[in-house]
Scaffold this motif. Structure first.
Motif, PDB file in Angstrom:
ATOM      1  N   TRP A 137      27.959  31.405  33.383  1.00 54.88           N
ATOM      2  CA  TRP A 137      27.022  32.343  32.778  1.00 54.88           C
ATOM      3  C   TRP A 137      26.722  31.957  31.334  1.00 54.88           C
ATOM      4  O   TRP A 137      25.571  31.962  30.901  1.00 54.88           O
TER       5      TRP A 137
ATOM      6  N   TYR B  35      22.727  36.228  42.847  1.00 56.57           N
ATOM      7  CA  TYR B  35      23.750  37.273  42.745  1.00 56.57           C
ATOM      8  C   TYR B  35      24.099  37.817  44.127  1.00 56.57           C
ATOM      9  O   TYR B  35      25.275  37.934  44.494  1.00 56.57           O
TER      10      TYR B  35
ATOM     11  N   SER C 127      33.143  31.997  36.364  1.00 53.86           N
ATOM     12  CA  SER C 127      32.000  32.903  36.231  1.00 53.86           C
ATOM     13  C   SER C 127      31.493  32.948  34.793  1.00 53.86           C
ATOM     14  O   SER C 127      30.295  32.799  34.539  1.00 53.86           O
TER      15      SER C 127
ATOM     16  N   ARG D 233      22.129  41.682  30.466  1.00 49.10           N
ATOM     17  CA  ARG D 233      21.480  42.905  30.936  1.00 49.10           C
ATOM     18  C   ARG D 233      20.679  43.565  29.821  1.00 49.10           C
ATOM     19  O   ARG D 233      19.746  44.306  30.078  1.00 49.10           O
TER      20      ARG D 233
ATOM     21  N   GLU E  95      27.044  35.374  37.619  1.00 56.88           N
ATOM     22  CA  GLU E  95      27.564  36.745  37.649  1.00 56.88           C
ATOM     23  C   GLU E  95      28.014  37.170  39.043  1.00 56.88           C
ATOM     24  O   GLU E  95      28.695  38.192  39.193  1.00 56.88           O
TER      25      GLU E  95
ATOM     26  N   THR F 242      30.926  34.025  24.931  1.00 54.81           N
ATOM     27  CA  THR F 242      31.194  34.111  26.367  1.00 54.81           C
ATOM     28  C   THR F 242      31.965  32.893  26.851  1.00 54.81           C
ATOM     29  O   THR F 242      32.913  33.006  27.634  1.00 54.81           O
TER      30      THR F 242
ATOM     31  N   PHE G 169      31.494  38.876  40.058  1.00 50.29           N
ATOM     32  CA  PHE G 169      32.265  39.302  38.889  1.00 50.29           C
ATOM     33  C   PHE G 169      32.548  40.803  38.917  1.00 50.29           C
ATOM     34  O   PHE G 169      33.691  41.235  38.737  1.00 50.29           O
ATOM     35  N   TYR G 170      31.520  41.592  39.153  1.00 49.60           N
ATOM     36  CA  TYR G 170      31.674  43.046  39.103  1.00 49.60           C
ATOM     37  C   TYR G 170      32.623  43.540  40.191  1.00 49.60           C
ATOM     38  O   TYR G 170      33.615  44.232  39.917  1.00 49.60           O
TER      39      TYR G 170
ATOM     40  N   ASN H  77      29.877  39.151  29.695  1.00 51.40           N
ATOM     41  CA  ASN H  77      29.178  38.885  30.941  1.00 51.40           C
ATOM     42  C   ASN H  77      27.914  39.724  31.078  1.00 51.40           C
ATOM     43  O   ASN H  77      26.922  39.295  31.676  1.00 51.40           O
ATOM     44  N   GLN H  78      27.932  40.927  30.517  1.00 45.95           N
ATOM     45  CA  GLN H  78      26.827  41.852  30.694  1.00 45.95           C
ATOM     46  C   GLN H  78      25.771  41.783  29.595  1.00 45.95           C
ATOM     47  O   GLN H  78      24.787  42.519  29.642  1.00 45.95           O
TER      48      GLN H  78
ATOM     49  N   GLU I 104      27.744  36.935  46.436  1.00 50.30           N
ATOM     50  CA  GLU I 104      28.685  37.999  46.088  1.00 50.30           C
ATOM     51  C   GLU I 104      29.931  37.972  46.969  1.00 50.30           C
ATOM     52  O   GLU I 104      31.069  37.943  46.480  1.00 50.30           O
TER      53      GLU I 104
END
Length: 539
Positions: A169, A142, A165, A107, A196, A262, A199-200, A103-104, A146
């Motif tokens: 993504w 995002y 998610s 970044r 995303e 992913t 997700f966090y 997922n990251q 959220e």
């Protein structure tokens, strides 16, 4: 063994509870039958596990109630506690770690791709303003989704939510391989942010159903540090940017190789990740009761019932603690939202080639990972969050000061400073969010609270990449602004620690002044509210 049954002491963390057999028996009502001690009687009454009719149908709450009833009086040994926790670690943690890594990847991979001329030519990135706008626009979807995403996760379960998610993504990232033009890049960046969203915060919320509060920081650090994806992404970029075929260029291979796993991981998560302890097929009925009892006797999370999403949001908005946590997160996230994108560029600007810059991003992430784990481990061991956050802020602050003052004079000093920045910033994630998870109760408020912190903070992240507006000045002003934000985060962490300590002392004083009748009149809630005088905040 719940919060209401413990003698209140402001110096005793609420998590410090024994779970041995003798104390478990001591907590049982005299009329409890022996069969209830096994932790399976209520589950056996339900029979086979019910299936959901539709993808978006909620899980059957009767099974959650059965496991919680069995957990209320189950008696288990420390060895069974350890065995159950190990089984949870072996199933839950690897799936969450892999999901978060994939997922990251965005970044880091867009930062790695940016120093490749073919990528910039394909998407028409001709100046720094276009580049920073492409970074910023990611946070629009995002932030907007959220909190709704968190509510959806609680309704359908973690495995189905993470499947959605990761799939969204992965498909958006895959589309970048074949897209062309600046507008297409902006649209896909928005869609990546939508994928995303939630997700966090959702992972932190999810882990709180499996682990005691003093076990959270270490697990979050293992599951959710972007140093994994940063290091792996740097290695992949170092190897893939050299690739070239008549159909695909090096930067396209980078996105292709990172997007397909992913999507595969999305299906693995759907099939093998349990939504809650009560639905975990890899645990026996007795182990489900033990898994639920472990957290119930610590903070008693509820997968069903309690506050609605709207009620949880109202409770969070009027809670000063939530705004202080948001300020801490938003301040240090200014650095996080930029360093992951700009790290290859910053190394490239030190005089290294684009290919070597890809490889040199790996070492700061590897060392940063060590600091993340060390800080989280020691924080869980001491059951303290505030001072650890302050230390991490100081480390990253020093790194930014070195970058702002020495980037032009010493390549070695500037590269060393990147280690401090990456390690300090990324170690703040598990510390701050596990602290926040300990400060909000009931569970529904905790879920909305973590989503609120991430959502509002990332609204600030929309503007974060814009601080690096001075490429011709070696980004000195950007480093200085980041240093100031980290310093603000440190001040807010110190203030919040003082406030929570004061609240604990006030609660202790209120409770000691109450008569026995007033104490007996306190509500016997399924899950204690953080406004209850018996509640103890971790500091």
């Amino acid at each position: 063994m719940n919060d209401s049954a413990q003698p209140f002491n402001p110096d005793l963390d609420v998590e410090k509870r024994p779970s041995n057999v003798s104390e478990s028996f001591a907590s049982l009502p005299p009329t409890t039958s022996l069969k209830d001690h096994t932790g399976v009687s209520h589950q056996n009454e339900l029979g086979a596990r019910a299936k959901r009719r539709l993808f978006f149908s909620p899980l059957d709450s009767n099974y959650a109630k059965a496991v919680n009833l069995d957990a209320e009086h189950v008696v288990y040994t420390p060895e069974e506690d350890t065995k159950t926790k190990r089984k949870i670690d072996n199933r839950v943690l690897p799936l969450i770690i892999c999901s978060f890594i994939f997922n990251q990847f965005d970044r880091t991979n867009i930062g790695n791709a940016h120093i490749i001329p073919a990528f910039n030519e394909n998407f028409g990135i001709v100046n720094n303003n276009k580049w920073t706008l492409a970074l910023s626009i990611f946070y629009v979807g995002y932030c907007l989704l959220e909190i709704p995403a968190n509510v959806l996760q609680r309704h359908i379960g973690a495995n189905r939510f993470f499947f959605l998610s990761l799939t969204f993504w992965g498909l958006s990232s895959l589309s970048i391989v074949y897209a062309k033009g600046y507008i297409a890049l902006l649209v896909l960046r928005v869609l990546l942010g939508v994928g995303e969203a939630g997700f966090y915060a959702g992972v932190i919320y999810y882990l709180s159903f499996w682990y005691r509060r003093h076990e959270l920081a270490m697990r979050i650090s293992l599951c959710m540090t972007a140093t994994y994806s940063g290091a792996i992404g740097g290695l992949l970029a170092f190897g893939l940017v050299r690739a070239h075929t008549p159909l695909l260029d090096g930067w396209q291979f980078l996105y292709l190789v990172e997007a397909i796993p992913t999507i595969i991981m999305a299906f693995v998560t759907l099939l093998f990740l349990p939504s809650f302890p009560f639905s975990a097929s890899f645990l026996t009925p007795r182990e489900k009761a033990i898994a639920q009892a472990r957290v119930n006797r610590d903070h008693k999370p509820q997968s069903h019932g309690g506050m609605t999403g709207w009620q949880g949001l109202k409770a969070i908005v009027v809670d000063l603690n939530a705004w202080m946590f948001m300020s801490i997160y938003a301040s240090f996230n200014v650095g996080v939202a930029t360093i992951s994108y700009f790290l290859p560029t910053l190394i490239n600007e030190l005089g290294f080639t684009a290919i070597n810059a890809q490889g040199l991003t790996v070492a700061p992430y590897v060392v940063g990972w060590g600091m993340v784990v060390l800080q989280a481990w020691h924080s869980d061991k001491t059951r303290e969050r505030g001072w650890h956050i302050i230390v991490s802020c100081i480390i990253s602050f020093v790194g930014y000061v070195i970058l702002a003052t020495s980037a032009r004079r010493s390549v070695g000093a500037a590269y060393f400073a990147l280690f401090l920045v990456v390690g300090g910033l990324y170690s703040l994630f598990p510390l701050v969010m596990s602290w926040a998870a300990n400060a909000f109760s009931p569970t529904s408020k905790r879920g909305v609270g973590t989503a609120f912190i991430v959502s509002i903070s990332n609204a600030v992240s929309i503007a974060s990449p814009q601080i690096y507006f001075d490429p011709e000045d070696d980004y000195v002003k950007g480093h200085a602004i980041s240093a100031g934000c980290v310093f603000l985060s440190m001040l807010m962490a110190f203030t919040l620690r003082f406030r929570l300590s004061w609240l604990n002392k006030r609660n202790f004083r209120r409770l000691s002044e109450m008569s026995d009748g007033e104490k007996a009149a306190l509500p016997e809630a399924n899950e204690m509210n953080d406004r209850d005088p018996r509640y103890v905040f971790m500091t």
